[in-house]
Design a protein around this motif. Structure first.
Motif, mmCIF file in Angstrom:
data_model
loop_
_atom_site.group_PDB
_atom_site.id
_atom_site.type_symbol
_atom_site.label_atom_id
_atom_site.label_comp_id
_atom_site.label_asym_id
_atom_site.label_seq_id
_atom_site.Cartn_x
_atom_site.Cartn_y
_atom_site.Cartn_z
ATOM 1 N N MET A 252 -0.803 -5.958 -11.171
ATOM 2 C CA MET A 252 -0.214 -4.825 -10.458
ATOM 3 C C MET A 252 -1.216 -4.228 -9.478
ATOM 4 O O MET A 252 -0.864 -3.878 -8.340
ATOM 5 C CB MET A 252 0.261 -3.774 -11.463
ATOM 6 N N MET A 253 -2.464 -4.114 -9.890
ATOM 7 C CA MET A 253 -3.500 -3.576 -9.010
ATOM 8 C C MET A 253 -3.700 -4.470 -7.787
ATOM 9 O O MET A 253 -3.927 -3.977 -6.680
ATOM 10 C CB MET A 253 -4.822 -3.451 -9.780
ATOM 11 N N LEU A 254 -3.610 -5.787 -7.976
ATOM 12 C CA LEU A 254 -3.797 -6.714 -6.856
ATOM 13 C C LEU A 254 -2.621 -6.674 -5.883
ATOM 14 O O LEU A 254 -2.800 -6.805 -4.668
ATOM 15 C CB LEU A 254 -3.983 -8.137 -7.395
ATOM 16 N N ALA A 255 -1.417 -6.503 -6.417
ATOM 17 C CA ALA A 255 -0.240 -6.452 -5.546
ATOM 18 C C ALA A 255 -0.158 -5.136 -4.787
ATOM 19 O O ALA A 255 0.360 -5.084 -3.655
ATOM 20 C CB ALA A 255 1.027 -6.653 -6.380
ATOM 21 N N ALA A 256 -0.663 -4.056 -5.395
ATOM 22 C CA ALA A 256 -0.459 -2.715 -4.864
ATOM 23 C C ALA A 256 -0.901 -2.529 -3.404
ATOM 24 O O ALA A 256 -0.154 -1.918 -2.620
ATOM 25 C CB ALA A 256 -1.148 -1.697 -5.764
ATOM 26 N N PRO A 257 -2.077 -3.004 -2.976
ATOM 27 C CA PRO A 257 -2.460 -2.766 -1.578
ATOM 28 C C PRO A 257 -1.466 -3.354 -0.577
ATOM 29 O O PRO A 257 -1.176 -2.735 0.458
ATOM 30 C CB PRO A 257 -3.828 -3.459 -1.472
ATOM 31 N N PHE A 258 -0.934 -4.521 -0.877
ATOM 32 C CA PHE A 258 0.019 -5.153 0.028
ATOM 33 C C PHE A 258 1.383 -4.463 -0.036
ATOM 34 O O PHE A 258 2.061 -4.325 0.980
ATOM 35 C CB PHE A 258 0.153 -6.636 -0.318
ATOM 36 N N VAL A 259 1.768 -4.028 -1.226
ATOM 37 C CA VAL A 259 3.042 -3.324 -1.379
ATOM 38 C C VAL A 259 2.996 -1.986 -0.645
ATOM 39 O O VAL A 259 3.917 -1.643 0.117
ATOM 40 C CB VAL A 259 3.370 -3.107 -2.871
ATOM 41 N N GLN A 260 1.933 -1.242 -0.822
ATOM 42 C CA GLN A 260 1.860 0.096 -0.239
ATOM 43 C C GLN A 260 1.770 0.057 1.280
ATOM 44 O O GLN A 260 2.360 0.894 1.952
ATOM 45 C CB GLN A 260 0.684 0.865 -0.843
#
Length: 319
Positions: A252-260
């Protein structure tokens, strides 16, 4: 497998030769004519000259692939496209990872009106016959599942295609002792090692290609990378993948920058993970499950389900 190397070189040579003389050729890459059900068909080794044929096929099955996405697959793989007597595409099939321990079969496209005529079956059989003893995987759509099952592929996992226009979402809580930062060149050796474990085999050519063309982040624990994620342009927007981590919270932490950063834009990730938190985070960001496919294999099922593992595929055609 060493025996695949001559085929790889031959395919690359043919691919470039075809690009130089696509118009009006009798074509050195054309296979002898064959009869598929009631259709006269010709099988061509896929080259850059066949991007439009592949694009026509993908449009016919409502796949979102841009021409640049198809060039990406032609860069990385080899395979065949079947055309009818007047040059219309009937089916395609590709393999990725020649010369490596595992081949992923992808770009297996047959329009619905032609699925009963046998072109897809013929192309699948040809790819399999060219790879004796090689472990193979693929992502089976509902329409292709019975074909792959009849060819001996065994179902192993459901891949969930999360996608949508991203809405604002809070960053996930950090896993204890883990930070996420932009990927640096010096991280690549650790990324290769993580990917080797998560994929269950080396896929050096694919990974090097992706590292050169994408943005990336790494998760770090005790000064060592424990996960990574890449993001690139694809289809209607962007796709996150591969995403490799040793824990759902880290994923989740790795996906978060791209999602945000994608708020208000289209984003996709294809995940085999069944974790409720990871899927819940994506859904909260407007990326619900759009569709599913079934991952299947022949040979050894190498991909781990615990520890360092894949949370996001590079693509359904690449694993």
């Amino acid at each position: 497998m060493n025996g695949s190397e001559p085929m790889r070189r031959k395919t690359q040579e043919t691919r470039h030769a075809a690009d130089e003389d696509h118009e009006g050729r009798s074509s050195s890459e054309e296979r002898p004519d064959l009869r598929i059900d009631s259709y006269d068909a010709r099988v061509l080794e896929i080259s850059y000259a066949h991007i439009e044929l592949l694009h026509e096929l993908t449009i016919g099955v409502f796949w979102p692939h841009r021409r640049d996405d198809l060039r990406f697959f032609v860069d990385l793989g080899c395979g065949y496209v079947a055309v009818d007597a007047i040059g219309r595409p009937m089916a395609s099939a590709m393999a990725f990872g020649d010369g490596e321990e595992v081949n992923f079969l992808g770009m297996m496209v047959t329009p619905p009106r032609l699925q009963s005529h046998g072109a897809g079956r013929w192309l699948l059989r040809r790819l399999m016959e060219e790879r004796p003893g090689v472990d193979m995987r693929l992502s089976a759509t509902r329409s292709g599942y019975r074909l792959y099952e009849s060819a001996g592929f065994i179902p192993v996992d459901v891949i969930r295609q999360h996608q949508g226009i991203v809405t604002r979402v809070e960053a996930p809580c950090a896993a204890e002792g883990v930070t996420v930062r932009k990927m640096r060149t010096e991280d690549h050796s650790a990324v290769r090692a993580l990917d080797l474990v998560a994929f269950g085999a080396g896929r050096q050519r694919t990974l090097e290609y992706l590292l050169a063309m994408t943005e990336g982040v790494v998760a770090v624990r005790d000064n060592e990378p424990c996960g990574y994620a890449l993001c690139r342009r694809f289809g209607r927007g962007e796709v996150i993948g591969p995403l490799v981590a040793d824990d759902e919270q880290v994923a989740m932490m790795l996906a978060a920058p791209f999602v945000q950063r994608a708020e208000g834009r289209f984003l996709r990730i294809d995940t085999p993970d069944r974790g409720e938190r990871f899927g819940g985070f994506l859904a909260a960001a407007g990326m619900g499950v759009f569709d599913t496919v079934t991952e299947m294999y022949i040979g050894n099922d190498r991909r781990p389900r615990e520890g360092v593992r894949i949370f996001g595929l590079a693509a359904q055609s690449l694993g």
